[in-house]
Write an enzyme that holds these catalytic residues in place. Structure first.
Site, PDB file in Angstrom:
ATOM      1  N   SER A  34       6.286 -12.141   5.557  1.00 26.73           N
ATOM      2  CA  SER A  34       7.486 -11.356   6.156  1.00 26.73           C
ATOM      3  C   SER A  34       7.564 -10.335   5.060  1.00 26.73           C
ATOM      4  O   SER A  34       7.646 -10.303   3.779  1.00 26.73           O
ATOM      5  CB  SER A  34       8.713 -12.308   5.986  1.00 26.73           C
ATOM      6  OG  SER A  34       9.102 -12.256   4.893  1.00 26.73           O
ATOM      7  N   ASP A  35       8.179  -9.106   5.581  1.00 34.54           N
ATOM      8  CA  ASP A  35       8.463  -8.040   4.849  1.00 34.54           C
ATOM      9  C   ASP A  35       9.913  -8.739   4.187  1.00 34.54           C
ATOM     10  O   ASP A  35      10.524  -9.670   4.715  1.00 34.54           O
ATOM     11  CB  ASP A  35       8.792  -6.848   5.557  1.00 34.54           C
ATOM     12  CG  ASP A  35       8.950  -5.470   4.428  1.00 34.54           C
ATOM     13  OD1 ASP A  35       9.230  -5.886   3.342  1.00 34.54           O
ATOM     14  OD2 ASP A  35       8.788  -4.398   5.267  1.00 34.54           O
ATOM     15  N   TRP A  36      10.489  -7.966   3.124  1.00 36.00           N
ATOM     16  CA  TRP A  36      11.695  -8.557   2.466  1.00 36.00           C
ATOM     17  C   TRP A  36      12.810  -8.840   3.361  1.00 36.00           C
ATOM     18  O   TRP A  36      13.286  -7.567   3.680  1.00 36.00           O
ATOM     19  CB  TRP A  36      11.965  -7.767   1.285  1.00 36.00           C
ATOM     20  CG  TRP A  36      11.086  -8.318   0.107  1.00 36.00           C
ATOM     21  CD1 TRP A  36      11.710  -8.611  -1.189  1.00 36.00           C
ATOM     22  CD2 TRP A  36       9.660  -8.717  -0.098  1.00 36.00           C
ATOM     23  NE1 TRP A  36      10.746  -9.267  -2.264  1.00 36.00           N
ATOM     24  CE2 TRP A  36       9.613  -9.149  -1.530  1.00 36.00           C
ATOM     25  CE3 TRP A  36       8.806  -8.576   0.721  1.00 36.00           C
ATOM     26  CZ2 TRP A  36       8.064  -9.772  -1.980  1.00 36.00           C
ATOM     27  CZ3 TRP A  36       7.304  -9.233   0.278  1.00 36.00           C
ATOM     28  CH2 TRP A  36       7.290  -9.890  -0.928  1.00 36.00           C
ATOM     29  N   ALA A  37      13.296  -9.645   3.726  1.00 39.37           N
ATOM     30  CA  ALA A  37      14.458  -9.975   4.565  1.00 39.37           C
ATOM     31  C   ALA A  37      14.250  -9.919   5.944  1.00 39.37           C
ATOM     32  O   ALA A  37      15.024  -9.437   6.695  1.00 39.37           O
ATOM     33  CB  ALA A  37      15.582  -9.148   3.851  1.00 39.37           C
ATOM     34  N   ALA A  38      12.815  -9.750   6.409  1.00 37.45           N
ATOM     35  CA  ALA A  38      12.497  -9.649   7.765  1.00 37.45           C
ATOM     36  C   ALA A  38      12.161 -10.785   8.520  1.00 37.45           C
ATOM     37  O   ALA A  38      11.985 -10.767   9.534  1.00 37.45           O
ATOM     38  CB  ALA A  38      11.171  -8.757   7.777  1.00 37.45           C
TER      39      ALA A  38
END
EC number: 3.2.1.21
Length: 860
Positions: A279-283
């Protein structure tokens, strides 16, 4: 208008829903399990062997980041110390090691695209990989081919390569090969259709005053997905990418990191991806849904930054123990992660991180954010630059596009007085790294802003490099670097033999607002009064040379054809050797051979407005409808008969070239066969055990907010802390989501990058190219194809090569067209097909200078 489904588009016509319907992403389950196909076989088997020895908690530990700002890297997983497996360090960025020291700051991806040089893309990737490895980073969070560049003002376009999928795909793949040959896992990002910063994350948008509750949705049809946005990712998978990062945005109203269609179907089933999805950060927005939709690693691990809570960690352990997530799915996550680790040889090169992403102090707490753990040396100040400055300087020069030259260049060195005009010539008064994540536009522009940056070890400004050249020749050089001091600029220009005017335009990631630009550019004009600076100089000096440092195209219509503007160069974002690279071109040590990787329109309207900057769905997810389909950049200009100022692929040289003798030859190749058959059933490795096996270990000193895989209690409901725990999974799990039985192989699947028959070479094309000038130079022959259909682009780029020719010498450039190069995506059969429409091939030096053409023979 909104697309009703990613599959609901006929091959030749877009089918639109009524305005009150939202785009829909159909479910695709179960998540395909890796099988070690192709050159993944050895790494896969090693991964299976080690994962078979792991407990459930150890597998979960590999999948989940330990939390934001806790360990040294920007993202770090747990490890398996019992088996000698360290936690894995994931670190930005696509142009160098971020948040570090004594690292290089490489040219941006857009500059690599401007070189059109496959070897330079590889060498840059390899050099970056070496620096990441030497810093102790296991995973480089790059390169990027998303955003592709749907809108010219998209904030992060510069991190990637080009809005053309073929050019992007080739350079994307070469970069990945280089990084991984250096022993670091490359992350192909951002997957997929992540084309603007506005509305990418609801909390970020709320911080700017937008009343939305969900991230924006990129709504596109299946044909556009395959022929445009998925194309470079197919090249990345074929190149062996170890990781793919799913993006913040929604795709057809399903979040990128829990979109079963894009992750399970397109990426894993169709493209045969064997690595892991991060995941992208906080995605990461949901625990079970993300796991079953194909997510393999959650970063940075917490639900919200520094929250200490996680969708995975303990909750993933619980989900397997209670049967909501099948064992085979978490086994597959762990195998994919370890297979990528082994495939690049990271186990042989591993070294612990020797820097902290959070402080430049030599000593600090091991767990930075909570100030816990031992107080120890966190920065070892390891210099990893090697001799990479030479490569950086070369790429900077080889990516400098000569847009106009009325005999002004190269400079002779005999110019008696050289005027250096514009803020972009000089230094940032706060220092090269004076603005966090380069979030300002002060001084010369050598990279954009955001997480896609790196700290400069130094930055050679144009003022420094050119002053050295002038003074070496015992001539005069004076500067005027205040863009609002028009009187002084005019006075200096009047006295100059040549005025070098430096202007720029910046952009970056959405969490930083620079002068009202929320990541995306507000317009395509030059920044900081640039147009007026140019006009002031040109009105007083008949030898005015303009140098543009920008993230993409800018509007030049007010002055480009002024006869006193004798030359224009685009330097892009050239990295730490900016001034030296430019001086090499200006003074003729390097003959420019770069070509523009995008189109320069006369007005912003010439591109059409594809950037959504206002919510259009109440407080729900803004709907970003990709109504243009595949017609972006030069494809759209061609369709609308819009004449650009400088076309895609355009670039001048200090010499000239001639094209002749186009030849076409049909090659022998196997007939196309859709893939068929079934996979094996999902394998499992090891035993799950009972809840009592996964209680926190006795004596563990727990770190505040750290994400662990263990349980507080054998009571799973109590351990989860989830108010809705106990809901029947059948109430919310899609059909087939937990099915581990054998699954059908998709017709377009069967290999890395899709059906192996797509990559059969069907036609060979050759062209004779001659250097007709008086100096050696580089040329980039470009091969375009017309696919013939009534709703197809007039031409699409398919092959290219950068070649060097001595004066009066010629060469025969030969290349091939694959089945994929000649095919269209058929949404009904869900496969590629070469249509019956007549096809042509075009060769030349740019998308609008194609002197050679030929009809292509019928192939299948």
């Amino acid at each position: 208008m909104r697309f009703t489904s990613i599959e609901a588009v006929a091959l030749t016509a877009v089918s639109l829903a009524s305005a009150d319907e939202l785009a829909y992403s159909p479910p695709y389950y179960p998540s395909p399990w890796a099988n070690g196909q192709g050159d993944w076989a050895e790494a896969y088997q090693r991964a299976v062997d080690i994962v078979s020895q792991m407990t459930l908690a150890e597998k979960v530990n590999l999948t989940t980041g330990t939390g934001w700002e806790l360990e040294l890297c920007v993202g770090q997983t747990g490890g398996v110390p019992r088996l000698g497996i360290p936690g894995m360090c994931a670190q930005d960025s696509p142009l160098g090691v971020r948040d570090s020291d004594y690292n290089s700051a490489f040219p941006a991806g857009v500059n690599v695209a401007a070189t059109w040089d496959k070897n330079l893309a590889y060498l840059r990737g390899q050099a970056m990989g070496q620096e990441f490895s030497d810093k102790g980073a296991d995973i480089q969070l790059g390169p990027a081919a998303g955003p592709l560049g749907r809108s010219p003002d998209g904030g992060r376009n510069w991190e990637g390569f080009s809005p053309d999928p073929a050019l992007s795909g080739v350079l994307f793949a070469e970069t990945i090969k280089g990084i991984q040959d250096a022993g670091v896992v490359a992350t192909a990002k951002h997957y997929i259709a992540y084309e603007q910063e506005h509305f990418r994350q609801a909390p970020e948008a709320q911080g700017y005053g937008f009343n939305i509750t969900e991230s924006g949705s990129a709504n596109l049809d299946d044909k556009t997905m395959h022929e445009l946005y998925l194309w470079p990712f197919a090249d990345a998978i074929r190149a062996g990418a170890g990781a793919v990062m799913c993006s913040y945005n929604q795709i057809n109203n399903s979040y990128g990191c829990q979109n079963s269609y894009t992750l399970n179907k397109l990426l894993k089933a169709e493209l045969g991806f064997q690595g892991f999805v991060m995941s992208d950060w906080a995605a990461h927005h949901a625990g079970v849904s993300g796991a079953l939709a194909g997510l393999d690693m959650s970063m940075p691990g917490d639900v919200d930054y520094d929250s200490g809570t996680s969708y995975w960690g303990t909750n993933l352990t619980i989900s397997v123990l209670n049967g909501t997530v099948p064992q085979w799915r978490v086994d597959d996550m762990a195998v994919r992660i370890m297979a990528a680790y082994y495939k690049v040889g990271r186990d042989r090169l591993w070294t612990p991180p020797n820097f902290s992403s959070w402080t430049r102090d030599e000593y600090g707490f091991k767990y930075y954010y909570v100030s816990e753990g031992p107080y120890e040396k966190v920065n070892q100040f390891v210099n990893v630059q090697r001799n990479h400055s030479e490569l950086i300087r070369r790429i900077g020069a080889d990516s400098t596009v000569l847009l106009k030259n009325d005999g002004a260049l190269p400079l002779t060195g005999k110019e008696r007085l050289v005027a250096l005009i514009g803020e972009d010539a000089g230094s940032n008064p706060y220092g090269a790294n004076g603005c966090s994540d380069r979030g300002c536009d002060n001084g010369t522009l050598a990279m954009g802003w955001g997480s896609g940056t790196a700290n400069f070890p130094y930055l050679v400004t144009p003022e420094q490099a050119i002053s050295n050249e002038v003074l070496k020749n015992k001539n005069g050089v004076f500067t005027a670097t205040d863009n609002w001091a028009i009187d002084q600029i005019e006075a200096l220009a009047k006295t100059a033999s040549v005025s070098l005017v430096f202007v720029n335009a910046d952009s970056g990631e959405g969490y930083i607002n620079v002068d009202g630009n929320l990541g995306d550019r507000r317009n395509l004009t030059l920044w900081r009064n640039g147009d007026n600076v140019i006009k002031a100089a040109a009105s007083n000096c008949n030898n005015t040379i303009v140098i543009i440092h920008s993230v993409g195209p800018v509007l030049v219509n007010e002055w480009y054809d002024n006869p006193n503007v004798t030359a224009i160069l685009w330097g892009g974002l050239p990295g730490q050797e900016s001034g030296n690279s430019l001086a090499d071109v200006l003074y003729g040590r390097v003959n420019p051979g770069a070509k523009s990787p995008f189109t320069w329109g006369k007005t912003r309207e010439a591109y059409q407005d594809y950037l959504y900057t206002e919510p259009n769905n109440g407080n729900g997810a803004p709907q970003e409808d990709f109504v243009e389909g595949v017609f972006i950049d030069y494809r759209g200009f061609d369709k609308r008969n819009e004449t650009p100022i400088y076309e895609f692929g355009y670039g001048l040289s200090y010499t000239t070239f001639n094209y002749s003798n186009l030849q076409v030859e049909v090659l022998s190749a196997p007939a196309y066969e859709p893939a068929s058959g079934e996979t094996e059933a999902a394998p499992t490795f090891g035993e799950v055990g009972n809840a009592s096996d996964y209680l926190y270990p006795d004596g563990l000193q727990r770190i505040t907010k750290f994400i662990y895989p263990w349980l507080n209690s054998t009571d799973l409901e109590a351990s989860s802390g989830d108010a809705s725990y106990g809901q029947d999974a059948s109430d919310y799990l899609p059909e087939g989501a937990t099915d581990g039985s054998a699954q059908p192989i998709l017709p377009a699947g069967g290999g890395a990058g899709g059906n192996p028959r797509l990559y059969d070479e069907l036609i060979r094309v050759s062209v004779t190219i001659k250097n007709t000038g008086k100096v050696a130079g580089d040329e980039v022959p470009q091969l375009y194809v017309s696919l013939g259909g009534p709703n197809e682009p007039k031409i699409v780029l398919r092959q290219f090569e950068r070649i060097t020719l001595q004066p009066s010498k010629e060469t025969q450039w030969s290349t091939t067209l694959t089945r994929r190069d000649l095919a269209n995506w058929n949404v009904e059969t869900q496969d590629w097909e070469i249509t019956s429409y007549p096809k042509m091939v075009f060769a030349g030096s740019s998308s609008r200078k194609l002197p050679l053409r030929a009809s292509l023979p019928t192939v299948h």
